[in-house]
Design a protein around this motif. Structure first.
Motif, PDB file in Angstrom:
ATOM      1  N   ALA A  24       0.857  -1.181   0.000  1.00 13.65           N
ATOM      2  CA  ALA A  24       0.000   0.000   0.000  1.00 13.65           C
ATOM      3  C   ALA A  24       0.896   1.235   0.000  1.00 13.65           C
ATOM      4  O   ALA A  24       1.458   1.588   1.032  1.00 13.65           O
ATOM      5  N   LEU A  25       1.049   1.863  -1.156  1.00 11.03           N
ATOM      6  CA  LEU A  25       1.949   3.017  -1.255  1.00 11.03           C
ATOM      7  C   LEU A  25       1.346   4.220  -0.543  1.00 11.03           C
ATOM      8  O   LEU A  25       2.033   4.976   0.128  1.00 11.03           O
ATOM      9  N   THR A  26       0.052   4.420  -0.719  1.00 10.66           N
ATOM     10  CA  THR A  26      -0.642   5.513  -0.039  1.00 10.66           C
ATOM     11  C   THR A  26      -1.793   4.910   0.746  1.00 10.66           C
ATOM     12  O   THR A  26      -2.523   4.065   0.230  1.00 10.66           O
ATOM     13  N   LEU A  27      -1.964   5.327   1.991  1.00 11.95           N
ATOM     14  CA  LEU A  27      -3.097   4.860   2.770  1.00 11.95           C
ATOM     15  C   LEU A  27      -3.625   6.028   3.588  1.00 11.95           C
ATOM     16  O   LEU A  27      -3.145   6.304   4.693  1.00 11.95           O
ATOM     17  N   VAL A  28      -4.594   6.751   3.013  1.00  7.79           N
ATOM     18  CA  VAL A  28      -5.274   7.816   3.743  1.00  7.79           C
ATOM     19  C   VAL A  28      -6.431   7.128   4.461  1.00  7.79           C
ATOM     20  O   VAL A  28      -7.365   6.640   3.828  1.00  7.79           O
ATOM     21  N   ALA A  29      -6.357   7.078   5.774  1.00  7.28           N
ATOM     22  CA  ALA A  29      -7.291   6.253   6.536  1.00  7.28           C
ATOM     23  C   ALA A  29      -8.683   6.854   6.546  1.00  7.28           C
ATOM     24  O   ALA A  29      -8.848   8.080   6.455  1.00  7.28           O
ATOM     25  N   PRO A  30      -9.730   6.007   6.687  1.00 10.28           N
ATOM     26  CA  PRO A  30     -11.071   6.544   6.880  1.00 10.28           C
ATOM     27  C   PRO A  30     -11.136   7.276   8.212  1.00 10.28           C
ATOM     28  O   PRO A  30     -10.349   7.011   9.125  1.00 10.28           O
ATOM     29  N   SER A  31     -12.073   8.207   8.326  1.00 13.55           N
ATOM     30  CA  SER A  31     -12.063   9.135   9.461  1.00 13.55           C
ATOM     31  C   SER A  31     -12.264   8.455  10.794  1.00 13.55           C
ATOM     32  O   SER A  31     -11.908   8.983  11.828  1.00 13.55           O
ATOM     33  N   ASP A  32     -12.850   7.269  10.814  1.00 13.15           N
ATOM     34  CA  ASP A  32     -13.043   6.603  12.103  1.00 13.15           C
ATOM     35  C   ASP A  32     -11.896   5.681  12.478  1.00 13.15           C
ATOM     36  O   ASP A  32     -11.957   5.012  13.495  1.00 13.15           O
ATOM     37  N   ARG A  33     -10.882   5.612  11.625  1.00 14.71           N
ATOM     38  CA  ARG A  33      -9.732   4.791  11.990  1.00 14.71           C
ATOM     39  C   ARG A  33      -8.433   5.550  11.713  1.00 14.71           C
ATOM     40  O   ARG A  33      -7.588   5.101  10.924  1.00 14.71           O
ATOM     41  N   ASN A  39      -3.418   5.908   9.437  1.00 17.16           N
ATOM     42  CA  ASN A  39      -2.628   6.849   8.634  1.00 17.16           C
ATOM     43  C   ASN A  39      -1.143   6.590   8.837  1.00 17.16           C
ATOM     44  O   ASN A  39      -0.672   6.395   9.949  1.00 17.16           O
ATOM     45  N   GLY A  40      -0.422   6.585   7.766  1.00 15.81           N
ATOM     46  CA  GLY A  40       1.012   6.386   7.869  1.00 15.81           C
ATOM     47  C   GLY A  40       1.440   4.938   7.801  1.00 15.81           C
ATOM     48  O   GLY A  40       2.620   4.641   7.690  1.00 15.81           O
ATOM     49  N   GLU A  41       0.475   4.016   7.866  1.00 20.81           N
ATOM     50  CA  GLU A  41       0.818   2.600   7.687  1.00 20.81           C
ATOM     51  C   GLU A  41       1.069   2.330   6.204  1.00 20.81           C
ATOM     52  O   GLU A  41       0.419   2.910   5.333  1.00 20.81           O
TER      53      GLU A  41
END
Lengths: 469, 469, 469
Positions: A441-450, A454-456
């Protein structure tokens, strides 16, 4: 006689095939939320029966034993072909189809999992419809095809029967393909799809995968390792049609047993939704590229959505795309197995099984394929309801939850993910395939409830032994 | 080679067939209680394997994928035939059968759903037994047949295993048929059936469909639209054997864990039950008529029933009948496909698939059939317990409920329904059939716990695409 | 053409078979705890597809319809054979196998249920592994075979997916056989098996049958009559890995929703376990004997086990054995159907279907077999933790329960059972078998939590109609 069981009468008016497929997976993933570290298991274990009768009549029944009961039914349809069009339009018969099958939408989605390049379909295919029960008509010729139909629920929906007094949801879908170059080792394929979805009050909630994008049971670039198998999703996987909420309200209104009140049903938050997609594929000798863009737009009733505390704005758009390339080190070409309408009239414009040039049983090395794919799914969407309207109804939770939900209500922040997948396939003989995929996963913008995601940059490795006959 | 897969050795001592059936339904209903407005879905999705070995040995295994796990097992039996009777009695061998199959009872029930005239069986067939596991013996000749057997539970029962220390229920059933006229275009068939049911204490509760008539999972003149699919039923669908109540009592008595007390089990309210039926069918050229009368009598222990607050009297009788007529516009005759014992030795006295005179693949119009059926099921029964005995135990509920229950206790008012069904069938080629049915409830006397249904005349329309091979 | 469906190309490079099996049971038992008095039902209802392709490639997919969904998958594997060894070691190719199949362990366990002598496998086979998903390699020749592989979970495990952040358990197993005498009517077979089981933290709990011996879902000398079908078990069927307890602890630690804490996971009580077995079989004309001894040793972390109140000591050993004899009254010999590696390369060293000398279809009496078996399973084990350490944590229960548990904690008293089974088999024609078994529990030392079973000598009678094709 062929691999597996296939019988045919001499005049080719009747034929019968008993096919099957097993996919045995094993792999491990780096840590990320619901992902597990390692596992092995069966991805698919299917058998199917298909036949031709009286030259023009067809049937196909496919079952996946990794599901229980009715939810294991996959393709299950009856077909009929008749020469109805004038020669100048098409030399091919028109194909009618009734039953359960893939809605005509997207090349990747309608391709058989025995023939797609990677272990799992690309991320944006979560926005594409799966198999549904309905009727379709297909026309086309060697160069082009148009398949269109209307559909409703499917055996794989979580609830097949709508509540009392309600109608089932319905879809209309169409896919058109055009392939001007079709030679033994050269191919150019273009296509486009459109789907209209009409939820009928609360019943649309049964089509979970479509109304909660990213929270469905389909596994895309995900795997047997995870529970839900997804890394992106609309926050808290809310039902965009407010379906679940509305259903519980009905119950309380009609709670007095034995008496008959007219149902006080609320209309769905979702007025309608539509999806569209563009696809292209090309092959030149052993090299091939393929790509798609898919987007879905949900038109909602903002007032209803607010009243039911179901944030997300009145008009949402989610989208995704993928681009992939493949190279057969042993010289095979995907151009040679392109299924135009004259060859594959049920799913025209998809690829068939590779023709191995030098299989192991003839002393060769089989076919070897190297492939890479870049895939994105974007479930973020700007909010259309002013934040001030949404805050109060959420303050009953804990402050942290309220703040979090408020953010997700004003803007449906379902997250965004960009994956890179590298794949290696070995086809020793026809019907057998060993596959290995590594996904990062090169980019992982997390959903707002998790937000902790972010940054994983989770990665996973998966291998598959695949046999079909 | 035939439609589908069928192989046979040259001496006909061995044969094997892989068959299947798909029924894809769609339709809508006018409003009535649990009925939905519209839906589509799969009614059946079956495959079966059957074979003959060493000339005299048979087996058949049939599975319906719309059910999960063991409940999907349909026909599953082993058969053996031997020439045991003297020539003057019968020229045909005796047929032995062990496994899971229809108890010999009623022409309509034991007929294949590919060959019955309408989409669903007639209303009174809820009183007939379904498939059960047991052993049967059949004798007969071209003109007559007698099939009898003993049976117990079935894979489709809700609970297959009886509680500890208990025995499974058992049935004995017999059906006799006589068809004095059997010509290419003329037929007269007469038949009669009898079934004795012995519930063994609490265990009989597993045969839900029989002990709660009208509340079972079978769908008769009903459809995929509804939850339970029935409009009439014994009020609140009580178990006539008091089975469920008794089971919960046992639990509380043996609640002290780790110690072993003899079970204080109550005997069943139901001493025994029996059903009987009469059937007749006739065909003259393209015209045919068929009718049946089925009745079931439940002999109960009135004292037990009262103590367990399970109203309904000591002796109940429910009954129903149907009469149907069919006309093949294209000249086919049902007389030609009548299966007498010399042709169909497992289910003698039922109809086989129609022989289409002018199928579509030979340039014809296929076969067209118009049909109508009048069907009644009467679950009302006069009460035998004085009302004064029952009132007090029910006064703990709300007044309205108590009054309602009191009525249903003194007289099991399960409702009465009379339906008219009009059907149109198109058989384009062998193995394919398109059907449309319109059903109107002419009379609907509601069960006592749902009085609001009185005066409703719900109707429904259903279409089906049917393929079998 | 053979019984059932089997097709093959003329050069024998390709073949395909569609097989199946039905086992219809009926019987009754004398009273004992969870055993019922009588029942009938389906023990197995399977179909399988298997094939050979390109001479060296194999696949097999087997499904049991008495289970629902994925748990019904039985054999499901891909195989490949290649001539890799020098002639002086073996003239036979090496066999590779990937998928779901029996771990190589024990003759009785890996034999097909169509070919074992009695209705159910002997008691000690509860200690043997069942089918698991993995990869194996087999070498051998006419006289000997060695099969070894590594395995993990299986579709039949109660939970296939491990918790987040955890790995699946794994096994390594090996079985070696040697049969110096292999003639038409004389056989001597010797064998030995070993299995190492590595639970990975909590996940091993999914392999319930192995971690709770005697409490699994397998039925050994038990039957369709009972719920769990077992008379012996580790007291209260505790999980020797403390798996369930640990899992619930994790949940409470990570209870704060939306925040991400590293999992505070406890290590398993079980460090590792291993099983070993010895087997021998001999036949002389119509007489044959067969016997096995199987033992399992669990190495546990005594401190963890105490902290989690999971008694049973730090090192447990359970074992069992059986001896059986069979006599074909009609002269058939098991020696003739012994499957050495050159004939049965997937499960070498097991028996195939009997060759009937005088089948019914040729005017004979079929084959008749008389058999007897003595079978023991011992789940008692001396305790290794001093009783004083365990008592306090248990005093919170009722005195009786505490005392009882204390006993079982210091010494895992899972009970001991010795059964005698007498069997009569009739094989009228190939593919059909009628069986009757009478079993008497000669010794029944009850598990410590069910002392009331001591002194019971329950017996059961079971009959089966078996068909396979």
């Amino acid at each position: 006689f062929r691999n597996g069981l296939f019988v045919e009468t001499e005049d080719k008016a009747f034929s019968f095939k008993l096919g099957g497929r097993m996919q045995i997976d094993g792999g491990f993933a780096s840590s990320a939320d619901t992902m597990s570290r390692s596992n092995v298991g069966f991805r698919r274990a299917q058998i199917w029966l298909e036949g031709k009768a009286y030259k023009d009549w067809y049937y196909r029944f496919q079952y996946d034993f990794t599901n229980a009961g009715v939810t294991g039914i996959r393709d299950a349809y009856i077909g009929y072909r008749a020469k109805l069009l004038p020669e100048e339009i098409s030399k091919q018969p028109v194909t009618f189809q009734i039953g359960n099958f893939f809605e005509p939408f997207s090349m990747e989605t309608t391709s058989s999992t025995s023939n797609i390049t990677f272990l799992e379909r690309a991320l944006p295919t979560v926005l594409a419809p799966s198999r549904h029960t309905g009727a379709a008509v297909t026309i086309g010729d060697k160069l082009w095809s148009v398949k269109t139909g209307i559909f409703s629920t499917s055996p794989q929906d979580t609830a097949v029967s709508p509540p009392a007094g309600e109608s089932q949801y319905w879809d209309a879908a169409v896919r058109a393909t055009y392939a001007p170059i079709q030679e033994e080792d050269k191919l150019l394929h273009l296509g486009s799809s459109f789907r209209y979805h009409r939820p009928n009050n609360t019943t649309a909630a049964t089509d979970g995968a479509f109304l909660r994008p990213g929270a469905g049971t389909e596994r895309e670039e995900a795997d047997i390792l995870g529970g839900s198998g997804t890394w992106t999703r609309v926050s808290t996987a809310q039902d965009l049609s407010c379906g679940a909420t509305a259903a519980s309200l009905n119950t309380s209104v009609t709670g007095l047993a034995g008496l008959y009140y007219p149902f006080a049903r609320r209309s769905s938050c979702l007025k309608y939704a539509y999806s569209y997609g563009f696809e292209a594929a090309a092959a030149y000798g052993p090299f091939s590229v393929q790509g798609e863009y898919i987007a879905t737009r949900y038109e909602r009733d903002a007032t209803s959505a607010f009243l039911y505390s179901n944030g997300g704005g009145s008009s949402l758009q989610f989208s995704g795309y993928y681009v992939q390339g493949s190279w057969f080190l042993t010289g095979e070409s995907r151009a040679a197995v392109y299924g135009s309408y004259d060859k594959n009239f049920f799913t025209p414009g998809t690829f068939g099984p590779i023709q191995i040039k030098d299989p192991v049983n003839k002393g060769g090395w089989g076919a070897w394929e190297l492939a890479a794919r870049y895939s994105e799914l974007n479930l973020n969407n700007g909010g259309l309801i002013p934040g001030s309207l949404v805050y109060p109804s959420l303050l009953t939770g804990t402050p942290a939850t309220a703040l979090q939900k408020a953010l997700s209500s004003t803007a449906t922040l379902g997250g965004r993910q960009d994956n890179l997948t590298i794949g290696l396939n070995w086809y020793p003989v026809n019907g057998f395939r060993l596959q290995a995929n590594w996904t990062k996963a090169l980019t992982l913008v997390a959903p707002s409830d998790r937000p902790y995601l972010n940054g994983e940059h989770p990665s996973l490795f998966l291998a598959r032994a695949n046999v079909f006959w």
